[in-house]
Design an enzyme around this catalytic site. Structure first.
Site, mmCIF file in Angstrom:
data_model
loop_
_atom_site.group_PDB
_atom_site.id
_atom_site.type_symbol
_atom_site.label_atom_id
_atom_site.label_comp_id
_atom_site.label_asym_id
_atom_site.label_seq_id
_atom_site.Cartn_x
_atom_site.Cartn_y
_atom_site.Cartn_z
ATOM 1 N N HIS A 1 19.495 -14.958 31.925
ATOM 2 C CA HIS A 1 19.859 -16.105 32.991
ATOM 3 C C HIS A 1 19.024 -16.235 34.712
ATOM 4 O O HIS A 1 19.502 -16.318 35.816
ATOM 5 C CB HIS A 1 21.038 -16.063 33.414
ATOM 6 C CG HIS A 1 21.835 -16.123 32.927
ATOM 7 N ND1 HIS A 1 23.314 -16.515 32.112
ATOM 8 C CD2 HIS A 1 21.885 -17.236 31.447
ATOM 9 C CE1 HIS A 1 23.991 -17.141 30.938
ATOM 10 N NE2 HIS A 1 22.773 -17.042 30.304
HETATM 11 C C1 LIG Z 1 17.534 -17.225 24.589
HETATM 12 C C2 LIG Z 1 18.298 -17.969 25.766
HETATM 13 C C3 LIG Z 1 19.175 -18.864 25.398
HETATM 14 C C4 LIG Z 1 20.054 -18.797 26.506
HETATM 15 N N1 LIG Z 1 21.348 -19.506 26.845
HETATM 16 C C5 LIG Z 1 22.063 -20.235 27.577
HETATM 17 C C6 LIG Z 1 22.412 -21.168 27.972
HETATM 18 O O1 LIG Z 1 23.377 -21.046 26.372
HETATM 19 N N2 LIG Z 1 22.964 -21.711 28.588
HETATM 20 C C7 LIG Z 1 22.363 -21.361 29.718
HETATM 21 O O2 LIG Z 1 23.294 -22.379 31.072
HETATM 22 N N3 LIG Z 1 21.194 -20.899 29.834
HETATM 23 C C8 LIG Z 1 20.824 -20.324 28.512
HETATM 24 N N4 LIG Z 1 19.647 -19.314 29.021
HETATM 25 C C9 LIG Z 1 18.805 -19.763 30.021
HETATM 26 C C10 LIG Z 1 18.622 -20.999 30.534
HETATM 27 O O3 LIG Z 1 17.730 -21.289 29.362
HETATM 28 C C11 LIG Z 1 17.151 -21.208 30.818
HETATM 29 O O4 LIG Z 1 17.597 -20.038 32.311
HETATM 30 C C12 LIG Z 1 16.933 -22.710 31.307
HETATM 31 O O5 LIG Z 1 16.480 -22.957 30.393
HETATM 32 C C13 LIG Z 1 15.463 -22.149 32.217
HETATM 33 O O6 LIG Z 1 14.314 -23.500 32.602
HETATM 34 P P1 LIG Z 1 12.868 -23.530 33.211
HETATM 35 O O7 LIG Z 1 12.286 -24.815 33.253
HETATM 36 O O8 LIG Z 1 13.121 -22.794 34.913
HETATM 37 O O9 LIG Z 1 11.715 -22.394 32.716
HETATM 38 P P2 LIG Z 1 11.473 -22.093 31.143
HETATM 39 O O10 LIG Z 1 12.545 -23.025 29.958
HETATM 40 O O11 LIG Z 1 11.553 -21.134 30.580
HETATM 41 O O12 LIG Z 1 10.139 -23.075 31.434
HETATM 42 C C14 LIG Z 1 9.264 -22.194 31.844
HETATM 43 C C15 LIG Z 1 8.353 -22.832 30.782
HETATM 44 O O13 LIG Z 1 6.702 -22.528 31.443
HETATM 45 C C16 LIG Z 1 5.487 -22.664 30.584
HETATM 46 N N5 LIG Z 1 4.993 -21.695 31.091
HETATM 47 C C17 LIG Z 1 5.023 -20.586 31.435
HETATM 48 N N6 LIG Z 1 4.063 -20.103 32.676
HETATM 49 C C18 LIG Z 1 3.009 -20.541 32.579
HETATM 50 C C19 LIG Z 1 1.367 -21.285 32.223
HETATM 51 N N7 LIG Z 1 1.042 -19.836 33.092
HETATM 52 N N8 LIG Z 1 1.123 -22.382 31.839
HETATM 53 C C20 LIG Z 1 1.478 -23.377 31.530
HETATM 54 N N9 LIG Z 1 2.868 -22.791 31.087
HETATM 55 C C21 LIG Z 1 3.296 -22.183 31.660
HETATM 56 C C22 LIG Z 1 6.038 -21.685 29.568
HETATM 57 O O14 LIG Z 1 6.125 -21.514 28.076
HETATM 58 C C23 LIG Z 1 7.470 -22.287 29.535
HETATM 59 O O15 LIG Z 1 7.559 -23.143 28.290
HETATM 60 C C24 LIG Z 1 19.629 -19.391 27.412
HETATM 61 C C25 LIG Z 1 17.887 -18.180 27.414
HETATM 62 C C26 LIG Z 1 17.606 -17.267 27.146
HETATM 63 C C27 LIG Z 1 16.032 -17.728 27.008
#
Ligand SMILES: Cc1cc2nc3c(=O)[nH]c(=O)nc-3n(C[C@H](O)[C@H](O)[C@H](O)COP(=O)(O)OP(=O)(O)OC[C@H]3O[C@@H](n4cnc5c(N)ncnc54)[C@H](O)[C@@H]3O)c2cc1C
Length: 486
Positions: free
Chosen positions: A427
Site C-alpha cells: 500500500h
Molecule cells: C498485488 C497487489 C494487491 C493489492 N490489493 C489491494 C486491495 O485489495 N485494496 C487496496 O485498497 N489496495 C490494494 N493494493 C494497492 C492498490 O492497488 C494501489 O495502491 C493502487 O492501485 C495504486 O494506484 P496508482 O495509480 O497510484 O499506481 P499504479 O496502479 O501502480 O499505476 C502506475 C502505472 O504507471 C505505469 N508506469 C510507471 N512508470 C512509468 C513510466 N515511466 N512510463 C509509463 N508508465 C509508467 C505502471 O506500469 C503502472 O501501470 C494492492 C497492490 C498490489 C500490488
C-alpha cells in the site's frame, strides 16, 4: 502513432491514470495522451485480469515490475507492482474501502472527510447501501459477499470475533466504530472492476484520447521552470511529445523515480547518481509509509473451497486490521509458493517511514525500497498485540482451524518469529507528499512545487498511508484532481 503534442499527457495508465484519462477526455476540445509502460489488450482484457479471485502477480507474470526492498535492516525481499494498463488496480485484491475520516486530519486544507465525501460517492455505485454516504451512479461497482455465500473461513472468523466482543459492522465505508464485517469489493459478477474496466475501457473510442501502451516515459522535459513535454521510449523508438500539462501517475515508486530521473528531487542524491539538478526538492522519494503485515500460518481442518475473493471479511481495532484470507495464496497467486492458509495482521497506523533510493551506478534501474519497518518501537508493539489477538481468534475458529503455530497459541513470539513472517500489504504511499512544508512535493492541488505545468496524482501524494487499503482513496483523488487540470 504518438502525436507531436497533447494538451495533457498522463504518465502511467494505472488506477489513477485510467481515471484521469477518462475524466479529462470528457471534454472533446481537450486532447489527452495516456502513456503506459506495460501491456495493453488489443483483443480484450484477459481472463486473469478480469477474474476477481486471481491476482496475476506471481513470478511468471509479465504484468509486473519487481523492486528490491529492504523491509528492515535484516529483512531483504522483493516487492511487486503492476506494470500493465490498469496498473496495480488491474491485479489487486479488489478490496475497495475508503480511508477513515480521521485519516484526513493529516491532509492539507480542502481535504477534510466532509470535503472528500462527495467524490467518494461520485466514483461508486454501491449495490448494498444507499443514502447520503453512498453513490448510486458512479463507474465503480461496490458490493459485499452476502452472508449466505461467505467462505467457511470468513463465517468462522466473523463468529469468533463477535463472540470475543467485537462489534459487527455491516458497512465498513461508513464512519463509525471499529469492528468486524464484510469488506467492500469492486467486483461485479466475479469480475474485478477497477478503473481499467470501469473508467477507461468505455471511453477508448474517443478521438481526443490516445492510449499508448508499451511506452515508457524516461524524462519529463522542463524548460524555463515549466514542464513542456516528455521523452518516451516505445514502438517508435525514442520520441519527444510536447504537452501543455504533464500529470505523473506512475505510482508511488515510479512517480518519485521519474521526477528524480528528470532532475527534480534531493539535489545531493541526484548528483551522486550523475543527474543534472533541475529543481532541488528534498522530499521526493522520502518518508513514505506502508502497512507492515505479519502472515500467521495455520492448517485447515478439511479441504475448503477455492475460486472466491481472497478476502471477504476483516476486523478493525484502533491500530490493527486482521485479515482472514480465504484461500492459500498459491491458489490465488499462481507460483507464489505459499501453500498454507494465513491470517494477516496489519498495523494500520504505522509510524515508521521509508525512502526510495536511486541506484547511484544505474539510476534507471529499479530503485531500492528502504521501508525501515519496525524502526518505531510502537509499530512492533502494535504487531505483537495483533498476533496475540489473531492467536485468540484462530484458537476460537475450531470448525476450520486444525493446527496453529504453538508460539502463537502460547503468545510466545519473539523478534526472530516476527521478522521471519514480516511482509508488506503493498500500500506504498506518501513518496511525493502533499503539503506546503519544506519537504512537501506537491501542493493541495497536486501541483509540483517549483515547476509549472507539472502535477503528480497517485498514492505518492497521500500525506501518509491511510489506515485502510488505499485503492478507493486513490480513485477518489484522481477523480477530484481531474477537475483541476483545465
Ligand atoms: C498485488 C497487489 C494487491 C493489492 N490489493 C489491494 C486491495 O485489495 N485494496 C487496496 O485498497 N489496495 C490494494 N493494493 C494497492 C492498490 O492497488 C494501489 O495502491 C493502487 O492501485 C495504486 O494506484 P496508482 O495509480 O497510484 O499506481 P499504479 O496502479 O501502480 O499505476 C502506475 C502505472 O504507471 C505505469 N508506469 C510507471 N512508470 C512509468 C513510466 N515511466 N512510463 C509509463 N508508465 C509508467 C505502471 O506500469 C503502472 O501501470 C494492492 C497492490 C498490489 C500490488
Amino acid at each position: 502513432m504518438l502525436p507531436e503534442h497533447a494538451d495533457v499527457v498522463v504518465v502511467g495508465g494505472g488506477s489513477c491514470g485510467c481515471v484521469l484519462a477518462a475524466r479529462l477526455s470528457d471534454d472533446p476540445q481537450r486532447t489527452v495522451l495516456l502513456l503506459e509502460e506495460g501491456d495493453g489488450f488489443a483483443s480484450g482484457v484477459p481472463r486473469e485480469i478480469r477474474d476477481a479471485a486471481t491476482l496475476p502477480v506471481g513470478p511468471e507474470s509479465t504484468w509486473t515490475t519487481i523492486f528490491p526492498a529492504q523491509l528492515t535492516e535484516r529483512v531483504a525481499t522483493v516487492v511487486t507492482r503492476g506494470r500493465v494498463l490498469g496498473g496495480c488496480g488491474a491485479l489487486n485484491g479488489a478490496y475497495f474501502v475508503r480511508a477513515r475520516p480521521a485519516d484526513f486530519d493529516a491532509w492539507p486544507a480542502g481535504w477534510s472527510y466532509d470535503e472528500v465525501l462527495p467524490y467518494f460517492r461520485a466514483i461508486e455505485t454501491d449495490t448494498d447501501f444507499t443514502g447520503d454516504l453512498h453513490g448510486d451512479s458512479g463507474p465503480v461497482p461496490v458490493s459485499r459477499v452476502p452472508a449466505d455465500r461467505r467462505h467457511p473461513v470468513s463465517r468462522s472468523f466473523l463468529d469468533a470475533a463477535q463472540r470475543a466482543g467485537h462489534v459487527p459492522v455491516d458497512d465498513l465505508n461508513a464512519p463509525g466504530p471499529d469492528g468486524v464485517g464484510p469488506v467492500p469489493l469492486n467486483v461485479r459478477d466475479g469480475v474485478r472492476t477497477g478503473p481499467l474496466l470501469a473508467h477507461l475501457v468505455p471511453v477508448l473510442h474517443r478521438p481526443n484520447l490516445t492510449v499508448a501502451t508499451g511506452s515508457r516515459v524516461t524524462r519529463i522535459v522542463v524548460a524555463g521552470g515549466r514542464a513542456v513535454g516528455v521523452d518516451v521510449i516505445g514502438t517508435e523508438g525514442l520520441r519527444r511529445v510536447a504537452a501543455d500539462r504533464v500529470i505523473v501517475s506512475a505510482g508511488a515508486v515510479r512517480s518519485p523515480h521519474l521526477l528524480m530521473l528528470s532532475g527534480i528531487g534531493p539535489a545531493d542524491e541526484l548528483r551522486r547518481a550523475g543527474i543534472d539538478v533541475r529543481y532541488d526538492l528534498p522530499g521526493v522519494g522520502r518518508d513514505f509509509s506502508d502497512h507492515p503485515e505479519i502472515a500467521i500460518p495455520y492448517r485447515y481442518r478439511h479441504d475448503l473451497p477455492t475460486g472466491v475473493p481472497v478476502l471477504e471479511t476483516v476486523l478493525h481495532t484502533d491500530a490493527l486490521e486482521l485479515r482472514p484470507y480465504t484461500v492459500p495464496f498459491d491458489s490465488a497467486i499462481p507460483g507464489s509458493g505459499v501453500t498454507v492458509p494465513v491470517l494477516g495482521v496489519v498495523a494500520t497506523r504505522p509510524r515508521s517511514r521509508g525512502r526510495i533510493v536511486l541506484d547511484p551506478d544505474d539510476p534507471y534501474a529499479p530503485p531500492l525500497l528502504d521501508y525501515r519497518y519496525l524502526s518505531d518501537p510502537d509499530d512492533r508493539a502494535d504487531l505483537c498485540d495483533g498476533v496475540r489477538l489473531a492467536g485468540d481468534l484462530l484458537a476460537a475458529m475450531a470448525d476450520v482451524v486444525a493446527d496453529l503455530d504453538p508460539a502463537v497459541r502460547r503468545g510466545g513470539i519473539d523478534d526472530a518469529w516476527l521478522t521471519a513472517r514480516l511482509g508488506t500489504s503493498l500500500h506504498l504511499s506518501g513518496s511525493c507528499r502533499m503539503g506546503d512544508d519544506a519537504t512537501a512535493v506537491v501542493d493541495a492541488r497536486c501541483r509540483v512545487h517549483g515547476i509549472d505545468g507539472l502535477s503528480v496524482v497517485d498514492t505518492s501524494v497521500f500525506p501518509q498511508v491511510p489506515s485502510r487499503g488505499p485503492h478507493a482513496t486513490a480513485v477518489m483523488l484522481a477523480h477530484r484532481a481531474a477537475g483541476w487540470a483545465a
